[in-house]
Design a protein around this motif. Structure first.
Motif, PDB file in Angstrom:
ATOM      1  N   GLY A  76       0.193  10.974   1.398  1.00 41.43           N
ATOM      2  CA  GLY A  76       1.198  10.258   2.173  1.00 41.43           C
ATOM      3  C   GLY A  76       0.661   9.441   3.327  1.00 41.43           C
ATOM      4  O   GLY A  76       1.442   8.809   4.060  1.00 41.43           O
ATOM      5  N   SER A  77      -0.646   9.401   3.518  1.00 42.36           N
ATOM      6  CA  SER A  77      -1.208   8.550   4.569  1.00 42.36           C
ATOM      7  C   SER A  77      -1.088   7.097   4.170  1.00 42.36           C
ATOM      8  O   SER A  77      -1.314   6.752   3.006  1.00 42.36           O
ATOM      9  N   THR A  78      -0.741   6.265   5.138  1.00 45.48           N
ATOM     10  CA  THR A  78      -0.504   4.857   4.854  1.00 45.48           C
ATOM     11  C   THR A  78      -1.421   3.947   5.659  1.00 45.48           C
ATOM     12  O   THR A  78      -1.913   4.321   6.726  1.00 45.48           O
ATOM     13  N   PHE A 131      -1.191  12.143 -15.785  1.00 41.94           N
ATOM     14  CA  PHE A 131      -1.385  13.487 -15.246  1.00 41.94           C
ATOM     15  C   PHE A 131      -1.097  13.486 -13.748  1.00 41.94           C
ATOM     16  O   PHE A 131      -0.351  14.317 -13.253  1.00 41.94           O
ATOM     17  N   SER A 132      -1.698  12.548 -13.041  1.00 36.94           N
ATOM     18  CA  SER A 132      -1.460  12.443 -11.601  1.00 36.94           C
ATOM     19  C   SER A 132      -1.856  11.049 -11.128  1.00 36.94           C
ATOM     20  O   SER A 132      -2.580  10.337 -11.811  1.00 36.94           O
ATOM     21  N   ILE A 133      -1.330  10.702  -9.958  1.00 34.98           N
ATOM     22  CA  ILE A 133      -1.625   9.392  -9.369  1.00 34.98           C
ATOM     23  C   ILE A 133      -2.205   9.594  -7.988  1.00 34.98           C
ATOM     24  O   ILE A 133      -1.609  10.301  -7.159  1.00 34.98           O
ATOM     25  N   ASN A 134      -3.342   9.001  -7.735  1.00 35.90           N
ATOM     26  CA  ASN A 134      -3.940   9.083  -6.402  1.00 35.90           C
ATOM     27  C   ASN A 134      -3.338   7.983  -5.526  1.00 35.90           C
ATOM     28  O   ASN A 134      -2.156   7.961  -5.283  1.00 35.90           O
ATOM     29  N   ALA A 135      -4.170   7.082  -5.079  1.00 33.94           N
ATOM     30  CA  ALA A 135      -3.676   6.043  -4.183  1.00 33.94           C
ATOM     31  C   ALA A 135      -2.777   5.053  -4.917  1.00 33.94           C
ATOM     32  O   ALA A 135      -2.971   4.764  -6.099  1.00 33.94           O
ATOM     33  N   MET A 136      -1.800   4.559  -4.194  1.00 39.58           N
ATOM     34  CA  MET A 136      -0.906   3.505  -4.679  1.00 39.58           C
ATOM     35  C   MET A 136      -0.928   2.397  -3.634  1.00 39.58           C
ATOM     36  O   MET A 136      -1.024   2.670  -2.432  1.00 39.58           O
ATOM     37  N   GLY A 137      -0.813   1.172  -4.095  1.00 36.58           N
ATOM     38  CA  GLY A 137      -0.861   0.079  -3.127  1.00 36.58           C
ATOM     39  C   GLY A 137      -0.121  -1.152  -3.596  1.00 36.58           C
ATOM     40  O   GLY A 137       0.267  -1.251  -4.778  1.00 36.58           O
TER      41      GLY A 137
END
Length: 120
Positions: free
Chosen positions: A55-57, A29-35
């Protein structure tokens, strides 16, 4: 069933570059944080870089200015551009994503890992 598939690892000389990709598939459905995390032999897994849904990194100090994390939400994919690689970057790299599935569940998923070796 959600799966993360990584690609882009390999052998590179010091000072070289690699670009890692991690694509999520399944009923998402959706993706929050990716790392991206990495684990060198005999060491603990450590966070390399992360990016929020907005988009904060964030980066670990040792890769700041050399690595860039980005994401393509339309493709459910996260990237890690790695420049000026050195031997201390040698490790297995894992992607990590916080995913809401179409079934209404939420979980943290891991890729299978891709080896990055920096050597002359």
């Amino acid at each position: 069933q959600v799966q993360l598939v990584e690609s882009g690892g390999g052998l590179v000389q010091p000072g070289g570059s690699l670009r890692l990709s991690c694509a999520a598939s399944g009923r998402i459905f959706s993706i929050n944080a990716m790392g991206w995390y990495r684990q060198a032999p005999g060491k603990q897994r450590e966070l390399v870089a992360a990016i929020t849904s907005g988009g904060s990194t964030t980066y670990r100090n040792s890769v700041k200015g050399r690595f860039t994390i980005s994401r393509d939400n339309a493709k459910n994919t996260v990237y890690l551009q790695m420049n000026s690689l050195n031997s201390e970057d040698t490790a297995v790299y894992y992607c990590n994503e916080d995913i809401y599935t179409a079934r209404g569940t939420f979980g943290t998923y891991w890729g299978q890992g891709t080896q990055v070796t920096v050597s002359s």
